[in-house]
Design a protein around this motif. Structure first.
Motif, PDB file in Angstrom:
ATOM      1  N   LYS A 145       0.825  -1.200   0.000  1.00 47.50           N
ATOM      2  CA  LYS A 145       0.000   0.000   0.000  1.00 47.50           C
ATOM      3  C   LYS A 145       0.865   1.258   0.000  1.00 47.50           C
ATOM      4  O   LYS A 145       0.547   2.238  -0.671  1.00 47.50           O
ATOM      5  CB  LYS A 145      -0.933   0.001   1.211  1.00 47.50           C
ATOM      6  N   THR A 146       1.965   1.225   0.744  1.00 50.46           N
ATOM      7  CA  THR A 146       2.858   2.378   0.790  1.00 50.46           C
ATOM      8  C   THR A 146       3.463   2.637  -0.583  1.00 50.46           C
ATOM      9  O   THR A 146       3.483   3.773  -1.060  1.00 50.46           O
ATOM     10  CB  THR A 146       3.974   2.135   1.817  1.00 50.46           C
ATOM     11  N   LYS A 169       2.305   1.685  -3.497  1.00 49.82           N
ATOM     12  CA  LYS A 169       1.252   2.069  -4.441  1.00 49.82           C
ATOM     13  C   LYS A 169       0.859   3.533  -4.251  1.00 49.82           C
ATOM     14  O   LYS A 169       0.740   4.275  -5.226  1.00 49.82           O
ATOM     15  CB  LYS A 169       0.031   1.184  -4.252  1.00 49.82           C
ATOM     16  N   ARG A 170       0.701   3.963  -3.007  1.00 57.53           N
ATOM     17  CA  ARG A 170       0.329   5.359  -2.767  1.00 57.53           C
ATOM     18  C   ARG A 170       1.425   6.302  -3.222  1.00 57.53           C
ATOM     19  O   ARG A 170       1.153   7.379  -3.745  1.00 57.53           O
ATOM     20  CB  ARG A 170       0.017   5.581  -1.293  1.00 57.53           C
ATOM     21  N   PHE A 171       2.687   5.920  -3.008  1.00 51.87           N
ATOM     22  CA  PHE A 171       3.776   6.780  -3.455  1.00 51.87           C
ATOM     23  C   PHE A 171       3.805   6.849  -4.982  1.00 51.87           C
ATOM     24  O   PHE A 171       3.975   7.918  -5.557  1.00 51.87           O
ATOM     25  CB  PHE A 171       5.122   6.279  -2.925  1.00 51.87           C
ATOM     26  N   ASN A 172       3.649   5.712  -5.640  1.00 50.88           N
ATOM     27  CA  ASN A 172       3.676   5.706  -7.102  1.00 50.88           C
ATOM     28  C   ASN A 172       2.499   6.472  -7.695  1.00 50.88           C
ATOM     29  O   ASN A 172       2.631   7.100  -8.748  1.00 50.88           O
ATOM     30  CB  ASN A 172       3.680   4.268  -7.633  1.00 50.88           C
ATOM     31  N   ASP A 173       1.355   6.428  -7.042  1.00 51.12           N
ATOM     32  CA  ASP A 173       0.188   7.153  -7.537  1.00 51.12           C
ATOM     33  C   ASP A 173       0.289   8.656  -7.277  1.00 51.12           C
ATOM     34  O   ASP A 173      -0.272   9.451  -8.018  1.00 51.12           O
ATOM     35  CB  ASP A 173      -1.088   6.625  -6.893  1.00 51.12           C
ATOM     36  N   ASN A 174       0.995   9.044  -6.218  1.00 48.09           N
ATOM     37  CA  ASN A 174       0.992  10.452  -5.794  1.00 48.09           C
ATOM     38  C   ASN A 174       2.386  11.057  -5.733  1.00 48.09           C
ATOM     39  O   ASN A 174       2.617  11.988  -4.967  1.00 48.09           O
ATOM     40  CB  ASN A 174       0.342  10.569  -4.413  1.00 48.09           C
ATOM     41  N   TRP A 175       3.337  10.586  -6.535  1.00 43.79           N
ATOM     42  CA  TRP A 175       4.702  11.085  -6.390  1.00 43.79           C
ATOM     43  C   TRP A 175       4.831  12.539  -6.819  1.00 43.79           C
ATOM     44  O   TRP A 175       5.643  13.284  -6.264  1.00 43.79           O
ATOM     45  CB  TRP A 175       5.695  10.204  -7.137  1.00 43.79           C
TER      46      TRP A 175
END
Length: 72
Positions: free
Chosen positions: A33-34, A36-42
């Motif tokens: 999840k960490t 994925k969230r970073f890749n989605d919101n970098w």
């Protein structure tokens, strides 16, 4: 004076089976999840972090210049 027996009640708190399952799932998928969230919101993360670290770097450089200016 004699000793008077006192009854004590023991209370034990624990998670229900459903809560244990939820916590297991949260901890199991944490790294995924960490990432994925970073890749989605970098891009959003960059807009937040670059000004913060830029300001910090500028302030440190300014302090060093002030120190060197007063030494000479």
């Amino acid at each position: 004076m004699g000793k008077v027996p006192v009854r004590l009640k023991e209370v034990t708190y624990s998670l229900s089976a459903n809560h244990q399952y939820v916590w297991r799932g949260i901890l199991h998928d944490f790294s995924y999840k960490t990432k994925k969230r970073f890749n989605d919101n970098w891009v959003s993360a960059l807009w937040l972090l670059v000004p913060v670290f830029g300001s910090y770097g500028y302030a440190e450089a300014y302090r060093e210049r002030e120190k060197l200016h007063h030494r000479s």
